[in-house]
Design a protein around this motif. Structure first.
Motif: not given
Length: 484
Positions: A74-84, A470-475, A86-95
């Protein structure tokens, strides 16, 4: 990827389909109107809290696999949360969707093999407490409510690093769900190239559902606690840090820095000291520091499983927060550190409710760390230096950009003036001087991984060719989201 062809107003129906697909499996799917949704989007930093369209709480690797397959379809943007944390915002998402691993917190200890297996959503308290039942420990963080996954995948410095190296140096294997939905094990024997990548850049390659760590005997308590000094004692503390650099035997740690904590909100120098041994030796080793006359002294012999809880009161969940990282070498000039303190105090005193902000010099012995080369795994921050960190805390969203700019400038000043080489041409030898877990998501991969960035990009194409993670540090470049 992520070309969202559906009308945005119809997207919630997609998440209801996922809820139906996982129904009865033991996984939980929370929508914005679900009970528990509000708690599920809470993060350690308030500025990282975003209203996701849905939150999936898996309890098994198969739930993760099903969710990733659904995301791809369904081509849905997503993130993964472990302990929450991260201050970079990489474990949170809107839409988009959050895969929240917090229901996967089982820890299993094999006392005979001296290994600890921790599920992907564990926090360090889970690991420390369970391992202690067997008189064992492994290299964890310094705050026990941080996630095992985030700290490990980015490197992992802890109180035992001087003796046993980084957390990733003691990682034996991971179980990881790839972008394809396939669950594989990565270790030195299986999928070795993936294991190389995971140790430093794991968040870019999949969802780790289990970590296997090497464990060490830790039957005895340790000496640890906080010493708080008036700011005028800073020169003496710097001199002690310089001495510590050559005097430690790997069994001690010295964390020191400055803040203006409550209730007085006056500038002080905070130190956290640690010795893996008896009190008599510790007091002799830290005698010069203790002789400076701390106004607060909480040091005592404590069980190891309580050690990583000692700093919890200074790492609460309220307020907006930002981590930043750099590096420093010892010896340091007290005059130079005094100037950094002046810059720090000038900034926070002119802005409202920033007194709990902190600049911290993490003097964690690194002789064991640098025995592993920067090419042995993707992690590239090994060298003749220590980490310096800023953790700014504030409440006014209007200050976000200003604080980010100041943090970067202060850390750049600290790193360059303290003699850490930042020339990319020799980073593969000296280390990058930047700890990925303290970096923001827009930091170039070359600054975190040095010469390893090229190999990581190649492995990214092998294991995640569509750049699903593709979230967080971009390779590799992040895919463009097209909303029709």
């Amino acid at each position: 990827m992520f070309a969202l062809s559906e009308d945005m107003d119809s997207l919630p129906d997609v998440y209801k389909l996922l809820s139906e697909e996982l129904k009865g499996s033991g996984a939980v799917v929370l929508m914005p109107d679900s009970e528990g949704y509000g708690a599920s989007i809470k993060r350690w930093s308030e500025h990282c809290e975003k209203r996701a369209r849905a939150v999936v709480l898996p309890t098994t690797p198969s739930h993760v696999s099903t969710t990733l397959s659904f995301i791809r379809t369904h081509e849905i943007p997503f993130v993964v949360r472990g302990g929450g944390h991260s201050t970079s915002g990489s474990s949170s998402i809107e839409d988009g969707l959050v895969i929240d691993l917090s229901k996967m917190r089982n820890v299993t200890v094999d006392a005979e093999a001296r290994t600890i297996t921790a599920e992907g959503g564990t926090i360090w308290e889970d690991v420390d407490v369970e391992a202690a039942k067997f008189g064992l420990a492994t290299v964890g963080g310094t705050v026990n409510h941080t996630g095992v996954g985030g700290l490990t995948l980015g490197g992992g410095y802890g109180y035992l690093s001087g003796r046993y190296g980084l957390t990733i140096d003691n990682l034996l294997a991971v179980d990881i769900v790839l972008a394809s939905g396939e669950l594989v094990r990565a270790s030195k024997e299986e999928n070795a190239d993936l294991f190389w990548a995971v140790r430093g850049a794991g968040q870019n390659f999949g969802v780790v559902t289990a970590f296997v760590f090497k464990a060490y005997p830790q039957p005895d308590p340790v000496f640890a606690g906080t010493l708080v000094f008036l700011a005028e004692k800073l020169p003496g503390i710097v001199e002690f840090a310089n001495k510590f650099h050559t005097a430690n035997d790997g069994n001690q740690v010295l964390l020191w820095g400055f803040s203006c904590p409550p209730p007085l909100k006056a500038p002080v120098v905070l130190t956290q000291i640690f010795h893996n041994g008896d009190e008599a030796f510790a007091k002799t080793f830290f005698a010069d520091l203790l002789a400076l006359g701390p106004v607060v002294d909480t040091t005592a012999m404590v069980p190891y499983e309580k050690l990583n809880a000692l700093l919890n009161p200074t790492a609460g969940f309220d307020g907006r927060k930002l981590f930043g990282g750099g590096a420093f070498k010892l010896p340091l000039s007290p005059v130079f550190v005094q100037a950094l303190l002046g810059d720090f105090l000038d900034f926070i005193s002119e802005r409202d409710r920033m007194n709990e902000s902190l600049m911290l010099f993490e003097t964690v012995p690194y002789k064991k760390v640098v025995q592993v080369s920067n090419e042995a795994m993707s992690f590239s921050n090994r060298g003749d230096y220590y980490n310096v960190a800023t953790c700014f805390k504030w409440f006014d969203p209007k200050l976000d950009a200003e604080i980010r700019d100041f943090s970067r400038a202060l850390l750049k000043k600290a790193s360059q003036a303290a003699g850490v080489i930042q020339d990319s041409a020799i980073r593969s030898v000296e280390g990058v001087g930047t700890y990925g877990n303290y970096s923001e998501s827009d930091t170039p991969a070359s600054e975190i991984y040095g010469s390893n960035a090229k190999k990581l990009a190649e492995l990214k194409h092998k294991y995640d060719p569509d750049n699903l993670f593709s979230r967080g540090m971009r390779l590799v470049p992040r895919p463009v989201v097209v909303v029709n």
